[in-house]
Design an enzyme around this catalytic site. Structure first.
Site, PDB file in Angstrom:
ATOM      1  N   GLU A 145       9.935   2.090  10.384  1.00 41.32           N
ATOM      2  CA  GLU A 145      11.028   2.943  10.013  1.00 41.32           C
ATOM      3  C   GLU A 145      10.227   4.533  10.068  1.00 41.32           C
ATOM      4  OE1 GLU A 145      12.668   5.797   9.062  1.00 41.32           O
ATOM      5  OE2 GLU A 145      13.538   5.376   7.013  1.00 41.32           O
TER       6      GLU A 145
ATOM      7  N   GLU B   6      10.282  16.647  14.357  1.00 42.49           N
ATOM      8  CA  GLU B   6      10.681  16.324  12.971  1.00 42.49           C
ATOM      9  C   GLU B   6       9.643  17.196  12.054  1.00 42.49           C
ATOM     10  OE1 GLU B   6       9.168  12.481  11.038  1.00 42.49           O
ATOM     11  OE2 GLU B   6      11.400  12.373  10.068  1.00 42.49           O
TER      12      GLU B   6
ATOM     13  N   CYS C 138      13.723  11.377   5.754  1.00 47.76           N
ATOM     14  CA  CYS C 138      13.850  10.782   7.063  1.00 47.76           C
ATOM     15  C   CYS C 138      15.275  11.470   7.777  1.00 47.76           C
ATOM     16  CB  CYS C 138      13.342   9.445   7.315  1.00 47.76           C
ATOM     17  SG  CYS C 138      14.190   8.434   6.209  1.00 47.76           S
TER      18      CYS C 138
ATOM     19  N   LYS D 144       1.003  -1.070   0.223  1.00 51.34           N
ATOM     20  CA  LYS D 144       0.084   0.031   0.028  1.00 51.34           C
ATOM     21  C   LYS D 144       0.802   1.297  -0.310  1.00 51.34           C
ATOM     22  CE  LYS D 144      -2.006   2.709   2.946  1.00 51.34           C
ATOM     23  NZ  LYS D 144      -1.887   3.796   1.893  1.00 51.34           N
TER      24      LYS D 144
ATOM     25  N   GLU E 107      -1.327   7.388  -0.207  1.00 50.41           N
ATOM     26  CA  GLU E 107      -2.550   8.091  -1.237  1.00 50.41           C
ATOM     27  C   GLU E 107      -2.065   9.158  -1.942  1.00 50.41           C
ATOM     28  OE1 GLU E 107      -2.176   7.478   1.946  1.00 50.41           O
ATOM     29  OE2 GLU E 107      -3.646   9.036   3.230  1.00 50.41           O
TER      30      GLU E 107
HETATM   31  O1  TXE Z   1       2.440   9.763   7.168  1.00 54.63           O
HETATM   32  P1  TXE Z   1       1.772   8.579   7.553  1.00 54.63           P
HETATM   33  P2  TXE Z   1       2.003  11.405   7.171  1.00 54.63           P
HETATM   34  C1  TXE Z   1       6.894  11.811   9.090  1.00 54.63           C
HETATM   35  C2  TXE Z   1       6.922  13.259   8.647  1.00 54.63           C
HETATM   36  C3  TXE Z   1       5.437  13.836   8.323  1.00 54.63           C
HETATM   37  C4  TXE Z   1       4.722  12.619   9.156  1.00 54.63           C
HETATM   38  C5  TXE Z   1       3.170  12.502   8.892  1.00 54.63           C
HETATM   39  O2  TXE Z   1       7.257  14.005   9.761  1.00 54.63           O
HETATM   40  O3  TXE Z   1       4.940  15.147   8.449  1.00 54.63           O
HETATM   41  O4  TXE Z   1       5.356  11.790   9.124  1.00 54.63           O
HETATM   42  O5  TXE Z   1       3.290  12.274   7.465  1.00 54.63           O
HETATM   43  C6  TXE Z   1      -0.414   4.981   5.887  1.00 54.63           C
HETATM   44  N1  TXE Z   1      -2.703   1.963   9.425  1.00 54.63           N
HETATM   45  N2  TXE Z   1       7.134  10.834   7.924  1.00 54.63           N
HETATM   46  O6  TXE Z   1       0.793  11.814   7.580  1.00 54.63           O
HETATM   47  O7  TXE Z   1       0.246   8.889   7.717  1.00 54.63           O
HETATM   48  C7  TXE Z   1      -0.723   6.067   4.988  1.00 54.63           C
HETATM   49  O8  TXE Z   1      -1.816   5.823   3.927  1.00 54.63           O
HETATM   50  C8  TXE Z   1      -2.235   1.497   8.185  1.00 54.63           C
HETATM   51  C9  TXE Z   1       8.467  10.353   7.808  1.00 54.63           C
HETATM   52  O9  TXE Z   1       1.841  11.538   5.519  1.00 54.63           O
HETATM   53  O10 TXE Z   1       2.466   7.917   8.519  1.00 54.63           O
HETATM   54  C10 TXE Z   1       0.786   6.024   4.105  1.00 54.63           C
HETATM   55  O11 TXE Z   1       0.722   4.952   3.247  1.00 54.63           O
HETATM   56  N3  TXE Z   1      -1.706   2.684   7.514  1.00 54.63           N
HETATM   57  C11 TXE Z   1       8.551   9.415   6.871  1.00 54.63           C
HETATM   58  C12 TXE Z   1       1.699   5.870   5.109  1.00 54.63           C
HETATM   59  O12 TXE Z   1       1.063   5.085   6.367  1.00 54.63           O
HETATM   60  C13 TXE Z   1      -1.472   3.822   7.733  1.00 54.63           C
HETATM   61  C14 TXE Z   1       7.988   9.404   5.586  1.00 54.63           C
HETATM   62  C15 TXE Z   1       2.393   6.775   6.014  1.00 54.63           C
HETATM   63  O13 TXE Z   1       1.570   7.977   6.175  1.00 54.63           O
HETATM   64  C16 TXE Z   1      -2.512   4.415   8.617  1.00 54.63           C
HETATM   65  C17 TXE Z   1       6.793  10.371   5.587  1.00 54.63           C
HETATM   66  C18 TXE Z   1      -3.125   3.354   9.541  1.00 54.63           C
HETATM   67  N4  TXE Z   1      -3.749   3.722  10.669  1.00 54.63           N
HETATM   68  C19 TXE Z   1       6.430  10.992   6.673  1.00 54.63           C
HETATM   69  N5  TXE Z   1      -2.526   5.661   8.862  1.00 54.63           N
HETATM   70  C20 TXE Z   1       9.726   8.585   7.131  1.00 54.63           C
HETATM   71  N6  TXE Z   1       9.957   7.822   8.316  1.00 54.63           N
HETATM   72  O14 TXE Z   1      10.556   8.552   6.052  1.00 54.63           O
HETATM   73  C21 TXE Z   1      -1.804   6.114   7.875  1.00 54.63           C
HETATM   74  N7  TXE Z   1      -1.230   4.930   7.066  1.00 54.63           N
END
Ligand code: TXE
Length: 500
Positions: free
Chosen positions: A256, A391, A290, A181, A184
């Site tokens: 991660e 972050e 990250c 997945k 989105e």
């Molecule tokens: O990430 P989400 P978001 C950090 C960065 C950013 C913050 C939030 O600080 O501002 O995270 O970003 C899926 N069950 N990073 O809100 O929600 C979602 O659909 C299962 C660090 O965009 O964590 C997507 O595919 N899946 C990071 C994925 O999780 C779920 C890189 C990541 O989205 C879910 C990006 C659920 N309940 C953002 N809820 C890094 N580690 O590099 C969401 N998702």
């Protein structure tokens, strides 16, 4: 509008078939460089995700993939790498349009993805069973590796294809089946990758693809005994939710979760290369990395000159649409994300940090339609500030100053995260003391940001659990089984035969 056969609908891939969402849902994918709609793709609901898990479960339990000889699986990985190579330019263009990153960055990402498929093909070919000497010549004791089972692979939007490939390649090499997945926000390059996996002839049910938000389909992937491993890259809060959801099923979880990464500059470090590395570490991909080095910790004696030079250089960074060869960095991934980054700028000011440069949306009318934000530097930062600890995932660099080695180390370890850190010094002994004492998953000495498929990637502390890349990145997808084979069974004699 993106008109590429590699991403064309239908966009869900379940049991080897491309299908529309059962409920007829769709989602518009937006180009962050100008706000235009790039594509309208299928949007799954929970029932589609449940179906995808069932397909992966059946392919694992009764299909041939987990039992396919390793040499055969390796052939598929190498074929996928070849197909990616052939579509390198198309893939890079899709990634740039969807994420906003420059075409140069996208090409680097695709090359890394190809390297990762090749690396895991090679690594899987060299893994051998381990024979254990039990002291009994009649016993053959073997430790073997087996696929962990059905994997839910959940990826974020900053390196969509790269991060998904760090999961798919080792999962395939190990013999797992999976439901992928993507985020989105940036699903297009993963659709294209799965089209190539399909072209490579990977059997039905081994790789399944779902498009939707985590809120809609997340629990179908994480709150089920039919999934054996969840590998997630994303935000720390979402990671915690997934760990909680998976706990009742004792599902394995690899996380991660990003970081707040210190970059420590000692006064004897080469000045120009240090400035250059700090700029790249903080502002590459507009800080949406990250491992971005967004927390500068610089020695008192050089700090003023260092910050002045950083500001001068930061103001010259050319940001613009990723497809424009003149752009050095692109927009933030979405309007919503820019709002979040902007809120951190306001927070920093309210916390007393001093804005040195940036901090305002660009005035240029060409850029106003996209979600651009300039490189932003805050000096006079303190360790307690939320701006320093959280972050921001945007182009915001905070500056703290230190006097002694102990102070530098204390600041460098003063984080709930622990993904990556950098140290710059000409003193080899000092460098070695620092890299060993810093509690982070990757530490660079006189460099910043580099990684290689053969070396582990992951974090200490709140940055997550488990490792991607390297041999550990394959081990995540493997169970270890000990097989004890007695070739000459005899009566053990523990219990007496009481009838005699
Ligand atoms: O990430 P989400 P978001 C950090 C960065 C950013 C913050 C939030 O600080 O501002 O995270 O970003 C899926 N069950 N990073 O809100 O929600 C979602 O659909 C299962 C660090 O965009 O964590 C997507 O595919 N899946 C990071 C994925 O999780 C779920 C890189 C990541 O989205 C879910 C990006 C659920 N309940 C953002 N809820 C890094 N580690 O590099 C969401 N998702």
């Amino acid at each position: 509008m993106l008109d590429d056969e590699l991403c064309s609908p239908p966009n869900l891939y379940i049991d080897g078939k491309w299908v529309h969402a059962a409920g007829g849902g769709t989602r518009e994918i937006v180009n962050p460089a100008d706000g235009s709609v790039l594509a309208t793709i299928d949007e799954a609901d929970r029932a589609d995700a449940v179906g995808a898990v069932a397909a992966a479960r059946a392919a694992f339990d009764t299909g041939g993939w987990p039992r396919t000889p390793v040499a055969e699986r390796i052939g598929y990985l190498l074929r996928i790498a070849e197909l990616l190579d052939a579509e390198r330019d198309a893939m890079a263009r899709i990634e740039t349009l969807d994420t906003g990153k420059t075409l140069r960055e996208s090409h680097i990402d695709i090359d890394d993805v190809i390297a990762v498929f090749r690396y895991y093909a090679n690594l899987a070919s060299t893994q051998a069973d381990r024979l254990v000497d039990t002291g009994d010549p009649a016993v053959i004791s073997r430790v073997v590796r087996e696929p962990v089972g059905v994997c839910a692979l959940i990826a974020p939007w900053n390196y969509p294809l790269l991060q998904m490939s760090w999961k798919i390649a080792p999962a395939l090499a190990a013999g797992c089946t999976m439901v992928a997945k993507p985020s989105e926000v940036t699903p297009l390059s993963t659709i294209a990758l799965v089209k190539l996996i399909d072209r490579a002839g990977v059997p039905p049910g081994v790789v399944n693809l779902i498009q939707s938000s985590g809120a809609t389909v997340g629990s179908a992937l994480t709150d089920t005994p039919d999934v054996d491993l969840i590998s997630f890259t994303g935000g720390a809060q979402t990671g915690a939710t997934i760990a909680r959801t998976a706990a009742p099923h004792i599902t394995r979880v690899a996380l991660e979760l990003g970081g707040k990464n210190p970059h420590i500059i000692f006064p004897d470090a080469d000045f120009d290369s240090a400035v250059d590395a700090v700029l790249t570490g903080a502002f590459l991909h507009s800080g949406q990395v990250c491992s971005a080095g967004t927390r500068l910790i610089v020695h008192d004696t050089i700090a003023d000159r260092f910050v002045a030079e950083l500001a001068r250089r930061a103001q010259r960074i050319r940001f613009g649409p990723g497809l424009d060869p003149a752009s050095e960095t692109g927009p933030l991934v979405s309007e919503q994300h820019r709002d979040k980054v902007e809120a951190y700028v306001a927070l920093g000011i309210s916390e007393g940090a001093r804005l040195v440069t940036g901090g305002e949306r660009p005035a240029d009318p060409v850029l106003r339609a996209g979600s651009f934000y300039p490189p932003t530097i805050f000096d006079d930062c303190r360790r307690w500030m939320r701006l320093v600890q959280e972050e921001t995932f945007g182009p915001i660099l905070t500056v703290e100053r230190f006097g002694t080695e102990a102070q530098a180390l204390a600041l460098g370890n003063d984080t709930a995260y622990g993904l990556a850190a950098g140290v710059r010094t000409a003193d080899a002994a000092l460098g070695e003391r620092m890299v060993r004492a810093l509690r982070h998953g990757t530490v660079w000495l006189n460099d910043f940001g580099y990684y290689t498929p053969a070396a582990e990637w992951g974090g200490f502390g709140r940055s997550g659990t488990g490792r991607e890349l390297g041999p550990s990145g394959l081990a995540e997808y493997q169970e270890t089984k000990h097989i004890w084979h007695n070739t000459a069974p005899t009566v053990g004699g523990w219990f007496a035969d009481n009838d005699n």
